[in-house]
Structures are given as structure tokens and as C-alpha cells.
Scaffold this active site. Structure first.
Site, short mmCIF file in Angstrom:
data_model
loop_
_atom_site.label_atom_id
_atom_site.label_comp_id
_atom_site.label_asym_id
_atom_site.label_seq_id
_atom_site.Cartn_x
_atom_site.Cartn_y
_atom_site.Cartn_z
N LYS A 14 0.82 -1.22 0.00
CA LYS A 14 0.00 0.00 0.00
C LYS A 14 0.85 1.26 0.00
CE LYS A 14 -2.29 -0.92 3.81
NZ LYS A 14 -1.84 -2.27 4.17
N ARG A 128 11.07 -7.41 4.44
CA ARG A 128 11.10 -5.98 4.77
C ARG A 128 11.70 -5.76 6.16
NH1 ARG A 128 5.61 -2.58 4.43
NH2 ARG A 128 5.26 -3.29 6.54
N ARG A 145 -0.70 -9.44 12.88
CA ARG A 145 -1.21 -8.35 12.04
C ARG A 145 -2.16 -8.89 10.97
NH1 ARG A 145 3.08 -5.14 9.42
NH2 ARG A 145 1.75 -3.34 9.50
#
Ligand code: AMP
Length: 196
Positions: A14, A128, A145
Site C-alpha cells: 500500500k 522488509r 497483524r
């Protein structure tokens, strides 16, 4: 189409897409995750309140998040549009942004949903973590998450589909491929053809 939301599960890309798209549309990209991280770095009291939730992969309470967004949207740069990234994430936040926008006779024009495979997302997030060393990207938190997204945020998809403003985009592939898909879907949506 000037008031947009970009949504999708954690790791769907995103943030990267939001910065590009916002620039292209000439509106600010407003990422609640980025704003919270800035507060944590600056050591503000909001940062102190948010940090424990963020580190655990939990959502920051709605009231704190809603107040922060309402304040951000009052900034003059958001008067003529914005691209929200990562907000709203709960049905309570949906109601809040609806009310905030309605005060000025506005509403969300479109909600872009980046769809991606959970397994691929988990490996992206782990990769990441190695680069950004985010405290909220270790294995346990990555799974947490995803769970929270499924429980609290996935229901928003149905709500926005019901309103007829949902635009789904395949979020797999390179950044450039996804970017092109987003642009194509948005222009299709703004031309008034039915969304899917
Ligand atoms: P993000 O960078 O968008 O993944 O956000 C990082 C973290 O900030 C999330 O895991 C939450 O702890 C918090 N956060 C960001 N946006 C929201 C939101 N809309 N509601 C609650 N918590 C949020």
C-alpha cells in the site's frame, strides 16, 4: 476522484503505491502508520500511547486514531482531496470518517483494495523486516497483524462493495505492474462503468 482510500492486508504494498498515486492525483498521501511512526520517533505523548500497540501488531484504539486523522484532515493540503493509506481499518473508523467528511458535504469517492496472497505477504514482510528493522515485523507479530486484518478490517470490504465504491486490484507482481493496474482500474471507475 479525489477522496480515496487504499486498503489491503499488511505487506500488500500500500505505502509504495500510495505515494506514487497521490503524487499523480495531486493530493496528499495520508498514512496513519507513518504518522504514528513519526510520533514515536519524535517521542510525543501520542507516540508513547501508540507504540505498545504497534509493537504488538495490534490496532491503536479507535478514539486515538480517529482524533489524529480528523486533525490531519483539517490541514489545508487535504481540502481538495487526499489518499488515505491504512485508515479506516475498523467499522468504527468508517463511521468516523463518514461523519468527518459529511460535515463538509464530502464522502469517499473510491476504495481501492489491493488483493494478495497471504503466504506471499508474510514472506514480503519478513524480507522488509531485514531491511527496515521494524519492531512490528517479526514472525509472531506478522501473523498477528494478518489475523487482526482478517477480523477487523476485512469486513470493510463488504461495506464498501455494498456502497458501490469498491475497486479491487490484483496486488501481485512488480510495483510497476500493480501501479498500471491501479491506474487502469481507477480510470475505469471514474468513467462511470460498473466497479467490481
Ligand atoms: P501500517 O504502517 O499502516 O501497517 O501501520 C503500522 C501500525 O500502526 C499498525 O500495525 C497499527 O498498530 C497502527 N495503525 C496504523 N493505522 C491504524 C488504524 N487505522 N487504526 C489503528 N491502528 C493503526
Amino acid at each position: 476522484m479525489k477522496r480515496l482510500l487504499l486498503m489491503g492486508p499488511p505487506g500488500a504494498g500500500k505505502g509504495t503505491q500510495a505515494s506514487y498515486l497521490a503524487e499523480k492525483l495531486g493530493v496528499p498521501a495520508i498514512s496513519t502508520g507513518d504518522i504514528f511512526r513519526a510520533h514515536v520517533s519524535a517521542g510525543t505523548s501520542l507516540g508513547t500511547q501508540a507504540q505498545a500497540y504497534m509493537d504488538a501488531g495490534e490496532y491503536v484504539p479507535d478514539e486515538i486514531t480517529n482524533n489524529m486523522v480528523a486533525q490531519r484532515l483539517r490541514n489545508p493540503d487535504a481540502t481538495n482531496g487526499f489518499l488515505l493509506d491504512g485508515y479506516p481499518r475498523t467499522l468504527i473508523q468508517v463511521a468516523h470518517i463518514d461523519d468527518t467528511l459529511a460535515t463538509n458535504g464530502h464522502r469517499l469517492d473510491a476504495v481501492l483494495l489491493l488483493e494478495a496472497d497471504t503466504e506471499e505477504l508474510v514472506s514480503r514482510l519478513v524480507a522488509r523486516a531485514a531491511i527496515e528493522s521494524r519492531a512490528d515485523d517479526n514472525g509472531t507479530v506478522v501473523r498477528r497483524r494478518q489475523e487482526i486484518y482478517a477480523a477487523q478490517t476485512a469486513p470493510l470490504v463488504e461495506e464498501y462493495r455494498r456502497r458501490g465504491i469498491l475497486v479491487t486490484v490484483d496486488g501481485t507482481g512488480t510495483v510497476e505492474t500493480v501501479r498500471q493496474r491501479i491506474l487502469a482500474s481507477l480510470s475505469e471507475a471514474s468513467s462511470g462503468r460498473p466497479m467490481h
